[in-house]
Design a protein around this motif. Structure first.
Motif, mmCIF file in Angstrom:
data_model
loop_
_atom_site.group_PDB
_atom_site.id
_atom_site.type_symbol
_atom_site.label_atom_id
_atom_site.label_comp_id
_atom_site.label_asym_id
_atom_site.label_seq_id
_atom_site.Cartn_x
_atom_site.Cartn_y
_atom_site.Cartn_z
ATOM 1 N N ASN A 124 0.745 -1.101 -0.050
ATOM 2 C CA ASN A 124 0.237 -0.136 0.127
ATOM 3 C C ASN A 124 0.793 1.139 0.095
ATOM 4 O OD1 ASN A 124 -2.503 -1.271 -0.192
ATOM 5 N ND2 ASN A 124 -2.744 -1.461 2.024
ATOM 6 N N ALA A 125 1.997 1.169 0.497
ATOM 7 C CA ALA A 125 2.995 2.375 0.400
ATOM 8 C C ALA A 125 3.501 2.659 -0.952
ATOM 9 C CB ALA A 125 4.164 2.055 1.297
ATOM 10 N N ILE A 126 3.592 1.506 -1.792
ATOM 11 C CA ILE A 126 4.104 1.372 -2.968
ATOM 12 C C ILE A 126 2.854 2.145 -4.086
ATOM 13 C CG2 ILE A 126 4.754 0.128 -5.042
ATOM 14 C CD1 ILE A 126 6.353 -1.733 -2.893
ATOM 15 N N LYS A 127 1.821 1.210 -3.779
ATOM 16 C CA LYS A 127 0.664 1.843 -4.441
ATOM 17 C C LYS A 127 -0.337 1.611 -3.423
ATOM 18 C CE LYS A 127 -2.026 0.947 -8.444
ATOM 19 N NZ LYS A 127 -2.415 0.065 -9.690
ATOM 20 N N PRO A 128 -0.993 2.919 -3.235
ATOM 21 C CA PRO A 128 -2.029 2.866 -2.346
ATOM 22 C C PRO A 128 -3.206 2.132 -2.789
ATOM 23 C CG PRO A 128 -1.404 5.144 -2.515
ATOM 24 C CD PRO A 128 -0.771 4.224 -3.570
ATOM 25 N N ASN A 129 -4.123 1.551 -1.784
ATOM 26 C CA ASN A 129 -5.282 0.620 -1.851
ATOM 27 C C ASN A 129 -4.925 -0.534 -2.518
ATOM 28 O OD1 ASN A 129 -6.688 2.580 -0.389
ATOM 29 N ND2 ASN A 129 -6.824 3.856 -2.089
ATOM 30 N N THR A 130 -3.856 -1.145 -2.859
ATOM 31 C CA THR A 130 -3.493 -2.346 -3.471
ATOM 32 C C THR A 130 -4.151 -3.310 -2.589
ATOM 33 O OG1 THR A 130 -1.292 -1.578 -4.432
ATOM 34 C CG2 THR A 130 -1.588 -4.046 -4.227
ATOM 35 N N VAL A 131 -4.000 -3.448 -1.548
ATOM 36 C CA VAL A 131 -4.613 -4.388 -0.413
ATOM 37 C C VAL A 131 -5.737 -3.436 0.315
ATOM 38 C CG1 VAL A 131 -4.419 -5.806 1.602
ATOM 39 C CG2 VAL A 131 -2.609 -5.500 -0.191
ATOM 40 N N SER A 132 -7.048 -3.720 -0.125
ATOM 41 C CA SER A 132 -7.823 -3.050 0.426
ATOM 42 C C SER A 132 -8.369 -3.367 1.934
ATOM 43 C CB SER A 132 -9.393 -3.275 -0.338
ATOM 44 O OG SER A 132 -9.704 -4.678 -0.160
ATOM 45 N N VAL A 133 -8.263 -4.441 2.640
ATOM 46 C CA VAL A 133 -8.487 -4.682 3.828
ATOM 47 C C VAL A 133 -7.078 -5.328 4.685
ATOM 48 C CG1 VAL A 133 -9.825 -6.087 5.529
ATOM 49 C CG2 VAL A 133 -11.007 -4.931 3.602
ATOM 50 N N VAL A 134 -6.488 -4.804 5.407
ATOM 51 C CA VAL A 134 -5.479 -5.323 6.145
ATOM 52 C C VAL A 134 -6.050 -5.763 7.673
ATOM 53 C CG1 VAL A 134 -2.956 -5.106 6.989
ATOM 54 C CG2 VAL A 134 -3.973 -4.120 5.110
ATOM 55 N N THR A 135 -6.032 -6.973 7.942
ATOM 56 C CA THR A 135 -6.770 -7.592 9.189
ATOM 57 C C THR A 135 -5.760 -7.436 10.227
ATOM 58 O OG1 THR A 135 -8.005 -9.038 7.767
ATOM 59 C CG2 THR A 135 -7.928 -9.501 10.278
ATOM 60 N N THR A 136 -5.946 -6.910 11.410
ATOM 61 C CA THR A 136 -5.023 -6.564 12.434
ATOM 62 C C THR A 136 -5.316 -7.926 13.761
ATOM 63 O OG1 THR A 136 -6.519 -4.928 13.620
ATOM 64 C CG2 THR A 136 -4.945 -4.316 12.064
ATOM 65 N N THR A 137 -6.254 -8.570 13.436
ATOM 66 C CA THR A 137 -6.369 -9.600 14.501
ATOM 67 C C THR A 137 -5.391 -10.617 14.673
ATOM 68 O OG1 THR A 137 -7.639 -11.125 13.198
ATOM 69 C CG2 THR A 137 -9.048 -9.282 14.763
ATOM 70 N N ASP A 138 -5.076 -11.380 15.340
ATOM 71 C CA ASP A 138 -3.940 -12.402 15.541
ATOM 72 C C ASP A 138 -4.338 -13.691 15.237
ATOM 73 O OD1 ASP A 138 -4.846 -12.507 17.879
ATOM 74 O OD2 ASP A 138 -3.167 -12.508 19.079
ATOM 75 N N ALA A 139 -5.433 -14.004 14.831
ATOM 76 C CA ALA A 139 -5.987 -15.278 14.584
ATOM 77 C C ALA A 139 -5.267 -15.835 13.355
ATOM 78 C CB ALA A 139 -7.453 -15.290 14.331
ATOM 79 N N PRO A 140 -4.813 -17.128 13.413
ATOM 80 C CA PRO A 140 -4.215 -17.559 12.179
ATOM 81 C C PRO A 140 -4.756 -17.503 10.768
ATOM 82 C CG PRO A 140 -4.181 -19.237 13.975
ATOM 83 C CD PRO A 140 -5.019 -18.046 14.395
ATOM 84 N N PHE A 141 -6.197 -17.800 10.829
ATOM 85 C CA PHE A 141 -6.863 -17.432 9.571
ATOM 86 C C PHE A 141 -6.620 -16.049 8.903
ATOM 87 C CE2 PHE A 141 -10.454 -16.175 7.278
ATOM 88 C CZ PHE A 141 -10.459 -17.125 6.016
ATOM 89 N N SER A 142 -6.661 -15.013 9.861
ATOM 90 C CA SER A 142 -6.447 -13.628 9.450
ATOM 91 C C SER A 142 -5.088 -13.408 8.890
ATOM 92 C CB SER A 142 -6.831 -12.827 10.639
ATOM 93 O OG SER A 142 -8.308 -12.918 10.839
ATOM 94 N N GLU A 143 -4.335 -14.036 9.650
ATOM 95 C CA GLU A 143 -2.837 -13.733 9.266
ATOM 96 C C GLU A 143 -2.329 -14.173 8.124
ATOM 97 O OE1 GLU A 143 -0.633 -13.271 13.719
ATOM 98 O OE2 GLU A 143 -0.569 -15.329 12.794
ATOM 99 N N MET A 144 -3.088 -15.518 7.789
ATOM 100 C CA MET A 144 -2.870 -16.132 6.534
ATOM 101 C C MET A 144 -3.486 -15.360 5.286
ATOM 102 S SD MET A 144 -2.350 -20.206 7.019
ATOM 103 C CE MET A 144 -3.641 -20.394 8.486
#
Length: 76
Positions: A16-36
């Protein structure tokens, strides 16, 4: 380095720093599914920006610390 990158948040923010909004949602929870999911979103975003497929790593390469060399090569 693995612990720093494992959640995928840093990688998503990098894209997203290289090109804004390339990744629209960045999950901040530490659940394995969210991290993957973050790692997968990073991979999809990298492909969309034209990163060659042969340089890509698999989600489990990073998440399970199986092939950190390929992770390092991609972000280098």
């Amino acid at each position: 380095m693995h612990e720093w990158l494992k959640s995928g948040q840093v990688l998503c923010r990098l894209l997203n720093a290289i090109k804004p909004n390339t990744v629209s949602v960045v999950t901040t929870t530490d659940a394995p599914f969210s991290e993957m999911e973050n790692i997968s979103s990073f991979m999809s975003g990298a492909r969309a920006l034209g990163v060659p497929e042969y340089t890509m790593f698999g989600v489990l390469d990073l998440y399970e610390e199986k092939n950190m060399d390929s992770v390092t090569m991609l972000i280098w």
